[in-house]
Design a protein around this motif. Structure first.
Motif, PDB file in Angstrom:
ATOM      1  N   SER A  26       0.837  -1.212   0.000  1.00 41.20           N
ATOM      2  CA  SER A  26       0.000   0.000   0.000  1.00 41.20           C
ATOM      3  C   SER A  26       0.865   1.253   0.000  1.00 41.20           C
ATOM      4  N   ILE A  27       1.905   1.255   0.816  1.00 39.37           N
ATOM      5  CA  ILE A  27       2.807   2.410   0.870  1.00 39.37           C
ATOM      6  C   ILE A  27       3.512   2.591  -0.480  1.00 39.37           C
ATOM      7  N   GLN A  28       3.956   1.493  -1.078  1.00 38.49           N
ATOM      8  CA  GLN A  28       4.617   1.571  -2.386  1.00 38.49           C
ATOM      9  C   GLN A  28       3.649   2.108  -3.438  1.00 38.49           C
ATOM     10  N   TYR A  29       2.422   1.617  -3.415  1.00 37.74           N
ATOM     11  CA  TYR A  29       1.416   2.089  -4.375  1.00 37.74           C
ATOM     12  C   TYR A  29       1.195   3.594  -4.217  1.00 37.74           C
ATOM     13  N   LEU A  36       3.776   9.630  -9.874  1.00 34.68           N
ATOM     14  CA  LEU A  36       3.175   9.785 -11.209  1.00 34.68           C
ATOM     15  C   LEU A  36       2.361  11.083 -11.294  1.00 34.68           C
ATOM     16  N   ASN A  37       1.565  11.347 -10.260  1.00 29.89           N
ATOM     17  CA  ASN A  37       0.764  12.574 -10.244  1.00 29.89           C
ATOM     18  C   ASN A  37       1.659  13.808 -10.313  1.00 29.89           C
ATOM     19  N   MET A 172      -3.586   1.312 -13.709  1.00 22.99           N
ATOM     20  CA  MET A 172      -4.742   1.325 -12.795  1.00 22.99           C
ATOM     21  C   MET A 172      -5.369   2.708 -12.715  1.00 22.99           C
ATOM     22  N   LYS A 173      -4.550   3.746 -12.850  1.00 22.26           N
ATOM     23  CA  LYS A 173      -5.039   5.129 -12.759  1.00 22.26           C
ATOM     24  C   LYS A 173      -5.487   5.677 -14.108  1.00 22.26           C
TER      25      LYS A 173
END
Length: 197
Positions: A26-29, A36-37, A172-173
């Motif tokens: 979760s932290i890596q994601y 990326l943002n 995914m985004k």
């Protein structure tokens, strides 16, 4: 008879390990998603700067045209071409469309500047005209610098979107590579001055 605590401890260790793995992923994601943002925001910000310097040049062009128009009455085609190129620039909506329109405006403005130098030496020596031509030249240099930065930012973003494991997060985004600007060979040619039409 005492119940053995081993299965309970083993189960607890298993749950802790699974939770640790989930938290780590979760932290890596989150980190990859934020990266990326931020990279996409940097691309958008740099594009805004490219538009800013192109708009500055587009705004200077009418000043030059107004300044020299009275002395160049028989050059109406040149002035019309510049007006059309500026309109095309203002109507362009996409980065590549804006950059292509900017090249066209630059080419048409260069035709005017070359005509001033070649056919109107007195006008070319006028301080107001000289100042405007210097500002236009400086604007072109700024555009080139900002466009280079934009190209670099887009390349960096595209690498993030394409490389594993951030490519999974990007997918995914719904983030996709951005088509980078490519200079056309027309923009690199010296404009031809033909005032005989």
């Amino acid at each position: 008879m005492k119940k053995s605590k081993k299965p309970l401890i083993a189960g607890l260790i298993f749950v802790v390990v699974i939770l640790g793995i989930i938290i780590t992923f979760s932290i890596q994601y989150i980190n990859m998603s934020n990266n990326l943002n931020n990279t996409k925001i940097a691309v958008d910000t740099q594009w805004a700067q490219v538009e800013n310097v192109m708009q500055r040049r587009a705004d200077l062009t009418p000043n030059l045209t107004r300044t020299v128009k009275g002395s160049m009455k028989h050059e109406e085609k040149v002035f019309g071409d510049i007006a059309n190129a500026r309109k095309m620039f203002n109507n362009a909506k996409t980065p590549n469309g804006k950059l292509k329109a900017n090249e066209e405006l630059n080419n048409k403005t260069n035709v005017l500047i070359n005509a001033i130098h070649e056919n109107y030496p007195t006008l070319a020596s006028n301080q107001n005209v000289k100042n405007l031509m210097t500002e236009l030249s400086g604007s072109e240099n700024r555009i080139a610098v900002e466009r280079k930065r934009y190209i670099e930012d887009v390349s960096y973003y595209n690498q993030k979107v394409a490389n594993f494991p951030t490519s999974m997060v990007a997918s995914m985004k719904g983030m996709h590579p951005i088509t980078n600007f490519k200079a056309s060979s027309e923009g690199e040619k010296t404009p031809v001055v033909d005032l005989e039409d």
